[in-house]
Motif scaffolding. Structure first.
Motif, short mmCIF file in Angstrom:
data_model
loop_
_atom_site.label_atom_id
_atom_site.label_comp_id
_atom_site.label_asym_id
_atom_site.label_seq_id
_atom_site.Cartn_x
_atom_site.Cartn_y
_atom_site.Cartn_z
N GLY A 106 0.79 -1.09 -0.05
CA GLY A 106 0.19 0.20 -0.07
C GLY A 106 0.51 1.12 -0.16
N ARG A 107 0.11 2.54 -0.38
CA ARG A 107 1.21 3.60 -0.08
C ARG A 107 1.49 3.56 1.50
NH1 ARG A 107 -2.08 8.25 -2.75
NH2 ARG A 107 -3.03 6.78 -5.09
N LYS A 108 2.58 4.61 1.60
CA LYS A 108 3.85 5.00 2.65
C LYS A 108 4.40 3.61 3.78
CE LYS A 108 3.25 9.22 1.92
NZ LYS A 108 4.45 10.58 1.84
N VAL A 109 4.70 2.50 2.54
CA VAL A 109 5.01 1.47 2.98
C VAL A 109 6.31 1.49 2.90
CG1 VAL A 109 5.36 -0.82 3.41
CG2 VAL A 109 3.52 0.27 2.70
N THR A 110 7.60 1.85 4.16
CA THR A 110 8.99 1.33 4.74
C THR A 110 9.50 0.75 5.09
OG1 THR A 110 8.94 2.83 6.82
CG2 THR A 110 8.86 4.39 5.11
N LEU A 111 10.70 0.61 4.87
CA LEU A 111 10.81 -0.97 5.10
C LEU A 111 12.16 -0.82 4.83
CD1 LEU A 111 9.09 -1.90 2.50
CD2 LEU A 111 10.42 -3.67 2.95
N GLY A 112 13.52 -1.26 6.13
CA GLY A 112 14.65 -1.18 7.03
C GLY A 112 15.65 -1.83 5.97
N CYS A 118 8.67 -12.06 1.06
CA CYS A 118 8.48 -12.97 0.25
C CYS A 118 6.61 -13.07 -0.24
CB CYS A 118 8.09 -14.79 1.94
SG CYS A 118 9.30 -14.62 2.45
N SER A 119 6.78 -14.16 -1.28
CA SER A 119 5.49 -14.18 -1.98
C SER A 119 4.19 -14.25 -1.41
CB SER A 119 6.27 -15.36 -2.94
OG SER A 119 5.09 -16.92 -2.57
N HIS A 120 3.01 -13.66 -2.05
CA HIS A 120 2.39 -13.67 -1.92
C HIS A 120 1.88 -12.98 -1.02
CE1 HIS A 120 1.93 -15.94 -4.88
NE2 HIS A 120 1.29 -16.05 -5.63
N VAL A 121 2.78 -11.76 0.07
CA VAL A 121 2.45 -11.01 1.00
C VAL A 121 1.90 -9.46 0.82
CG1 VAL A 121 3.54 -9.73 2.78
CG2 VAL A 121 4.59 -12.18 1.88
N SER A 122 0.56 -9.53 1.73
CA SER A 122 -0.83 -7.80 1.41
C SER A 122 -0.16 -7.08 2.69
CB SER A 122 -1.12 -8.48 1.46
OG SER A 122 -2.70 -7.89 1.12
N VAL A 123 0.90 -6.05 2.29
CA VAL A 123 1.14 -5.39 3.09
C VAL A 123 -0.05 -3.87 2.77
CG1 VAL A 123 2.91 -4.02 4.26
CG2 VAL A 123 3.48 -6.13 2.76
N ALA A 124 -0.51 -3.74 4.23
CA ALA A 124 -1.75 -2.28 3.49
C ALA A 124 -0.88 -1.05 3.95
CB ALA A 124 -2.44 -2.62 4.80
N ASN A 125 -1.15 0.65 4.05
CA ASN A 125 -0.95 1.63 4.17
C ASN A 125 -0.25 2.12 5.01
OD1 ASN A 125 -2.90 3.31 5.06
ND2 ASN A 125 -4.45 1.90 3.77
N HIS A 126 0.26 2.65 5.14
CA HIS A 126 1.26 3.42 6.59
C HIS A 126 2.50 2.37 7.18
CE1 HIS A 126 -0.91 6.42 4.63
NE2 HIS A 126 0.31 7.38 5.28
N VAL A 127 2.95 1.51 6.96
CA VAL A 127 3.14 0.07 7.30
C VAL A 127 4.30 0.14 7.71
CG1 VAL A 127 3.89 -2.16 7.50
CG2 VAL A 127 1.69 -1.47 6.89
N VAL A 128 5.52 0.24 8.87
CA VAL A 128 6.66 0.10 9.30
C VAL A 128 7.33 -1.25 9.52
CG1 VAL A 128 8.52 1.56 10.04
CG2 VAL A 128 6.81 2.74 9.77
N ILE A 129 8.39 -1.75 8.31
CA ILE A 129 8.72 -2.61 8.40
C ILE A 129 10.63 -2.52 9.08
CG2 ILE A 129 9.73 -4.53 7.30
CD1 ILE A 129 7.07 -4.69 5.54
N GLY A 130 10.55 -2.87 10.00
CA GLY A 130 12.19 -2.38 10.61
C GLY A 130 13.32 -3.52 9.79
N PRO A 131 14.63 -2.84 10.25
CA PRO A 131 15.67 -3.94 9.51
C PRO A 131 15.86 -5.34 9.95
CG PRO A 131 16.26 -2.70 11.37
CD PRO A 131 14.73 -1.85 10.97
N ASP A 132 15.79 -6.61 8.80
CA ASP A 132 16.21 -7.22 8.62
C ASP A 132 14.98 -8.11 9.56
OD1 ASP A 132 18.83 -6.89 8.47
OD2 ASP A 132 19.39 -6.03 10.45
N VAL A 133 13.62 -7.75 8.84
CA VAL A 133 12.34 -8.76 9.71
C VAL A 133 12.74 -9.69 8.69
CG1 VAL A 133 10.14 -8.03 9.19
CG2 VAL A 133 11.39 -6.83 10.78
N GLN A 134 11.49 -10.55 8.69
CA GLN A 134 11.54 -11.75 7.55
C GLN A 134 9.57 -11.66 7.75
OE1 GLN A 134 14.19 -15.08 8.77
NE2 GLN A 134 15.42 -13.97 7.68
N VAL A 135 8.68 -11.56 6.52
CA VAL A 135 7.67 -11.87 6.68
C VAL A 135 7.10 -13.03 5.23
CG1 VAL A 135 5.73 -10.72 6.16
CG2 VAL A 135 6.89 -9.40 7.02
N GLY A 136 6.96 -14.14 6.15
CA GLY A 136 7.09 -15.25 5.27
C GLY A 136 5.63 -15.02 4.72
#
Length: 214
Positions: A106-112, A118-136
């Motif tokens: 989504g809009r305004k997603v930041t990643l460290g 990974c495949s077929h992940v859905s991230v909505a808006n204004h989400v902060v994903i920090g450094p070295d995070v793993q999303v299955g």
């Protein structure tokens, strides 16, 4: 021009990262490709499985210090505390963000740095994903959520909006977390758990509704 990359971890998630790299390379987007030099692992990764990716085992993680300065490194270790220790030992080496082309943002997603989606992940808006995070794979991250450093979200997890996963927390496969909750530092949410209240640091919760494991 493709960047050179080494993966720390030659086990299952390390190979999932190799799949993500293959997908990124196949997508052919300018500036996003990688040439994998090999994997670093203190154990004895399955050589036959690695051979299917045509990448060698370069040796133990200490060999990371011997890599040329232009080789980026991503950590493919699912255990958050172990991943944190490896990252702390890396110094200033580049840690690229890896996002599978099938993931949606989504809009305004930041990643460290070092984050892996990974495949077929859905991230909505204004989400902060920090450094070295793993999303299955096949997980969802709701709006306004924040994931701290070295968080692991296992496959098929459902993270509702405005959830805060603090550093090194672990969410097991198929778990769900209700909106607006906080999962403490180094906490573990068991597979299939349904979290309906905040989770304190350094505890494990299981079940539906999730309760602290004795």
């Amino acid at each position: 021009m493709r960047r050179r990359l080494a993966v720390v971890g030659g086990g299952g998630f390390g190979r999932e990262i190799l799949d993500i790299v293959d997908a990124i390379n196949a997508a052919g987007r300018p500036g996003e490709g990688f040439d994998v030099m090999g994997v670093l692992d203190d154990g004895h990764p399955d050589g036959e499985l690695l051979a299917s990716f045509e990448v060698p085992h370069l040796g133990p993680t200490a060999q990371m210090l011997e890599l040329p300065a232009d080789v980026a490194v991503v950590v493919g270790i699912a255990h958050p505390q172990t991943r944190h220790r490896v990252v702390e030992s890396m110094g200033v080496r580049e840690r690229p963000i890896l996002i599978h082309p099938t993931a949606t943002m989504g809009r305004k997603v930041t990643l460290g740095p070092g984050a892996v989606v990974c495949s077929h992940v859905s991230v909505a808006n204004h989400v902060v994903i920090g450094p070295d995070v793993q999303v299955g794979a096949n997980s969802t991250l709701g709006h306004d959520s924040t994931l701290g450093a070295c968080v692991t979200v296992s496959p098929l997890s459902a993270i509702s909006g405005d959830v805060h996963l603090e550093d090194r927390s672990f969410v097991g496969t198929g778990a769900s977390i209700n909106q607006g909750l906080r999962i403490g530092t180094d906490a573990v949410v068991g597979s299939g758990a349904a979290v309906v209240r905040d989770v304190d640091p350094k505890v494990t919760v299981v079940g539906n509704p999730a309760r602290v494991r004795p």
